[in-house]
Design a protein around this motif. Structure first.
Motif, PDB file in Angstrom:
ATOM      1  N   ARG A 183      29.977  28.883  -7.242  1.00 19.65           N
ATOM      2  CA  ARG A 183      28.385  29.635  -7.926  1.00 19.65           C
ATOM      3  C   ARG A 183      28.583  30.092  -8.697  1.00 19.65           C
ATOM      4  O   ARG A 183      27.825  30.638  -9.625  1.00 19.65           O
ATOM      5  CB  ARG A 183      28.015  29.724  -6.489  1.00 19.65           C
ATOM      6  CG  ARG A 183      27.400  28.996  -5.384  1.00 19.65           C
ATOM      7  CD  ARG A 183      26.460  29.447  -3.903  1.00 19.65           C
ATOM      8  NE  ARG A 183      26.005  28.419  -3.078  1.00 19.65           N
ATOM      9  CZ  ARG A 183      24.875  27.459  -2.452  1.00 19.65           C
ATOM     10  NH1 ARG A 183      24.538  27.599  -4.184  1.00 19.65           N
ATOM     11  NH2 ARG A 183      24.736  26.767  -2.537  1.00 19.65           N
ATOM     12  N   ASP A 204      30.663  14.505  -5.641  1.00 21.61           N
ATOM     13  CA  ASP A 204      29.560  14.658  -4.625  1.00 21.61           C
ATOM     14  C   ASP A 204      28.866  14.878  -3.181  1.00 21.61           C
ATOM     15  O   ASP A 204      27.928  15.665  -2.902  1.00 21.61           O
ATOM     16  CB  ASP A 204      29.115  12.691  -4.822  1.00 21.61           C
ATOM     17  CG  ASP A 204      28.537  12.657  -6.291  1.00 21.61           C
ATOM     18  OD1 ASP A 204      28.274  13.270  -6.950  1.00 21.61           O
ATOM     19  OD2 ASP A 204      28.951  11.243  -6.643  1.00 21.61           O
ATOM     20  N   LEU A 207      29.986  18.830  -3.069  1.00 26.81           N
ATOM     21  CA  LEU A 207      28.367  19.008  -3.607  1.00 26.81           C
ATOM     22  C   LEU A 207      26.949  19.038  -2.621  1.00 26.81           C
ATOM     23  O   LEU A 207      26.749  19.879  -2.002  1.00 26.81           O
ATOM     24  CB  LEU A 207      27.742  18.517  -5.136  1.00 26.81           C
ATOM     25  CG  LEU A 207      28.234  18.855  -6.161  1.00 26.81           C
ATOM     26  CD1 LEU A 207      27.764  18.233  -7.339  1.00 26.81           C
ATOM     27  CD2 LEU A 207      28.606  20.495  -6.670  1.00 26.81           C
ATOM     28  N   GLU A 208      26.691  17.792  -1.966  1.00 24.84           N
ATOM     29  CA  GLU A 208      26.136  17.339  -0.891  1.00 24.84           C
ATOM     30  C   GLU A 208      26.655  18.588   0.354  1.00 24.84           C
ATOM     31  O   GLU A 208      25.742  19.098   1.290  1.00 24.84           O
ATOM     32  CB  GLU A 208      26.287  15.747  -0.029  1.00 24.84           C
ATOM     33  CG  GLU A 208      24.917  16.135   0.545  1.00 24.84           C
ATOM     34  CD  GLU A 208      25.488  14.583   1.228  1.00 24.84           C
ATOM     35  OE1 GLU A 208      23.869  13.917   1.581  1.00 24.84           O
ATOM     36  OE2 GLU A 208      26.181  13.917  -0.026  1.00 24.84           O
ATOM     37  N   GLY A 211      25.104  22.434  -0.110  1.00 29.68           N
ATOM     38  CA  GLY A 211      23.877  22.649  -0.869  1.00 29.68           C
ATOM     39  C   GLY A 211      23.707  22.816  -1.987  1.00 29.68           C
ATOM     40  O   GLY A 211      22.392  23.188  -2.407  1.00 29.68           O
ATOM     41  N   ILE A 212      24.383  22.110  -3.373  1.00 25.66           N
ATOM     42  CA  ILE A 212      24.541  22.886  -4.197  1.00 25.66           C
ATOM     43  C   ILE A 212      23.829  21.478  -4.960  1.00 25.66           C
ATOM     44  O   ILE A 212      23.816  20.347  -5.109  1.00 25.66           O
ATOM     45  CB  ILE A 212      26.162  22.508  -5.040  1.00 25.66           C
ATOM     46  CG1 ILE A 212      26.311  24.223  -3.697  1.00 25.66           C
ATOM     47  CG2 ILE A 212      25.572  23.099  -6.775  1.00 25.66           C
ATOM     48  CD1 ILE A 212      27.720  24.348  -4.660  1.00 25.66           C
ATOM     49  N   SER A 213      22.649  21.353  -5.626  1.00 23.93           N
ATOM     50  CA  SER A 213      22.251  20.262  -6.238  1.00 23.93           C
ATOM     51  C   SER A 213      23.402  19.454  -6.941  1.00 23.93           C
ATOM     52  O   SER A 213      23.637  21.018  -8.788  1.00 23.93           O
ATOM     53  CB  SER A 213      20.823  20.083  -6.627  1.00 23.93           C
ATOM     54  OG  SER A 213      20.362  19.309  -7.590  1.00 23.93           O
ATOM     55  N   ALA A 214      23.407  18.500  -7.809  1.00 24.96           N
ATOM     56  CA  ALA A 214      23.638  18.540  -9.156  1.00 24.96           C
ATOM     57  C   ALA A 214      22.977  18.689 -10.068  1.00 24.96           C
ATOM     58  O   ALA A 214      24.143  19.015 -11.496  1.00 24.96           O
ATOM     59  CB  ALA A 214      24.286  16.973  -8.840  1.00 24.96           C
ATOM     60  N   SER A 215      21.809  18.829 -10.226  1.00 25.54           N
ATOM     61  CA  SER A 215      21.272  19.172 -11.332  1.00 25.54           C
ATOM     62  C   SER A 215      21.452  20.239 -12.050  1.00 25.54           C
ATOM     63  O   SER A 215      21.003  20.565 -13.095  1.00 25.54           O
ATOM     64  CB  SER A 215      19.524  18.536 -11.068  1.00 25.54           C
ATOM     65  OG  SER A 215      18.778  18.769  -9.969  1.00 25.54           O
ATOM     66  N   SER A 216      21.363  22.026 -10.618  1.00 25.13           N
ATOM     67  CA  SER A 216      21.937  22.483 -11.008  1.00 25.13           C
ATOM     68  C   SER A 216      22.818  23.063 -11.721  1.00 25.13           C
ATOM     69  O   SER A 216      23.016  23.873 -12.628  1.00 25.13           O
ATOM     70  CB  SER A 216      21.889  23.248  -9.565  1.00 25.13           C
ATOM     71  OG  SER A 216      23.332  23.369  -8.824  1.00 25.13           O
TER      72      SER A 216
END
Length: 303
Positions: A183, A204, A207-208, A211-216
């Motif tokens: 993070r 991917d 990230l899933e 709980g991290i969005s790829a868009s972030s």
């Protein structure tokens, strides 16, 4: 047009049978049929007419047969000419990381043990290498992810882990001194792999799970070429998540810095993939067993 397709066509003509051609080529009959269909579509010509009672080669089919025999003989002659002996052939699909960082040492070791095998390899992403197994154009592939294809058998043979790779500068040297988690890197410019890459699939997944969005992520580039990503990191374009095997040489020479991917207890696995419906030639089976055992000792490299 590929040699596998021409070999299938020549065998069907010579044995006057799809089933006999499949048996002699160690292929399934549907695979032989698929090779013939592909040739007919590419050449826009009917080559073989098959009914329930007989098989007939068309005029264009005999024209192709003569050319195909010459091409296959020329290929075999070239192999003998440049290798000095008649070698068994393994057609091999391989994804990006295995191609550059795993396959060379496997082939070197296998060549010392079994010197009479010749390899013909195609590099693509994992998705493309699996597709080649499915269409019968290769005997097997070495890939960086496992798919849900029912026709394929996936055999794990090598384990690796993902790391964050950054340029060497004061900013990231401070991260290295203080310790950093994933993070902490979210505001950094990211270079990402394109869809189809095994590494992309593993990123991917990570990230899933966390709980991290790829868009972030602040993505500044997407690239298919791993070497371009490596050079871009060295030049300071951005950071990326890479396979440790693909990055350790740059880290050893202090061109990049590596950070462990915190919380990634699963790591990643590379697989041998082959079509379970295909009859494998003895030397192909021998190679599969060799690869499966080659990395049997666990890796203990540290970042």
């Amino acid at each position: 047009m590929e040699f596998k397709q021409l070999e299938a066509f020549v065998a069907v003509v010579e044995y006057n049978s799809f089933s006999e051609a499949a048996r002699h080529l160690f292929l399934t009959q549907p695979t032989v049929s698929a090779h013939i269909r592909s040739l007919e579509q590419e050449l826009n010509s009917k080559l073989i007419i098959r009914t329930t009672k007989k098989l007939t080669v068309t005029r264009r089919g005999y024209q192709l047969y003569d050319c195909a025999v010459n091409m296959l003989n020329m290929r075999n002659s070239l192999i003998e000419e440049f290798t000095g002996q008649d070698k068994k052939i393994i057609d091999l699909g391989v994804s990006t990381i295995p191609s550059s960082y795993i396959l060379p040492e496997i082939l070197s070791a296998f060549g010392h043990q079994v010197p009479n095998v010749y390899f013909h390899s195609w590099q693509s992403d994992s998705q493309g290498a699996i597709a080649r197994v499915l269409d019968g154009s290769v005997d097997l592939s070495l890939v960086g992810n496992c798919s849900q294809e029912e026709e394929c058998c996936f055999v794990p043979f090598c384990h690796d882990r993902l790391v964050i790779a950054t340029p060497v500068n004061e900013h990231f040297l401070r991260y290295q001194e203080q310790g950093a988690c994933f993070r902490d890197f979210l505001e950094e410019p990211f270079i990402m792999r394109e869809k189809g890459s095994g590494t992309k699939k593993e990123i991917d997944r990570y990230l899933e799970e966390h709980g991290i969005s790829a868009s972030s992520l602040r993505i500044v580039a997407r690239m298919n070429d791993l070497e371009a990503i490596r050079k871009s990191i060295v030049k300071g374009v951005g950071i990326s998540v890479l396979s440790y095997r693909s990055a350790r040489d740059l880290a050893d020479s202090r061109q990049i810095l590596l950070f462990p991917l915190d919380g990634d207890t699963q790591g990643r696995t590379f697989y041998i993939v082959y079509n379970k419906n295909r009859i494998l030639k003895p030397h192909v089976k021998q190679f599969i067993h060799f690869v499966k055992d080659f990395y049997s000792a666990p890796e203990r490299d540290s970042v």
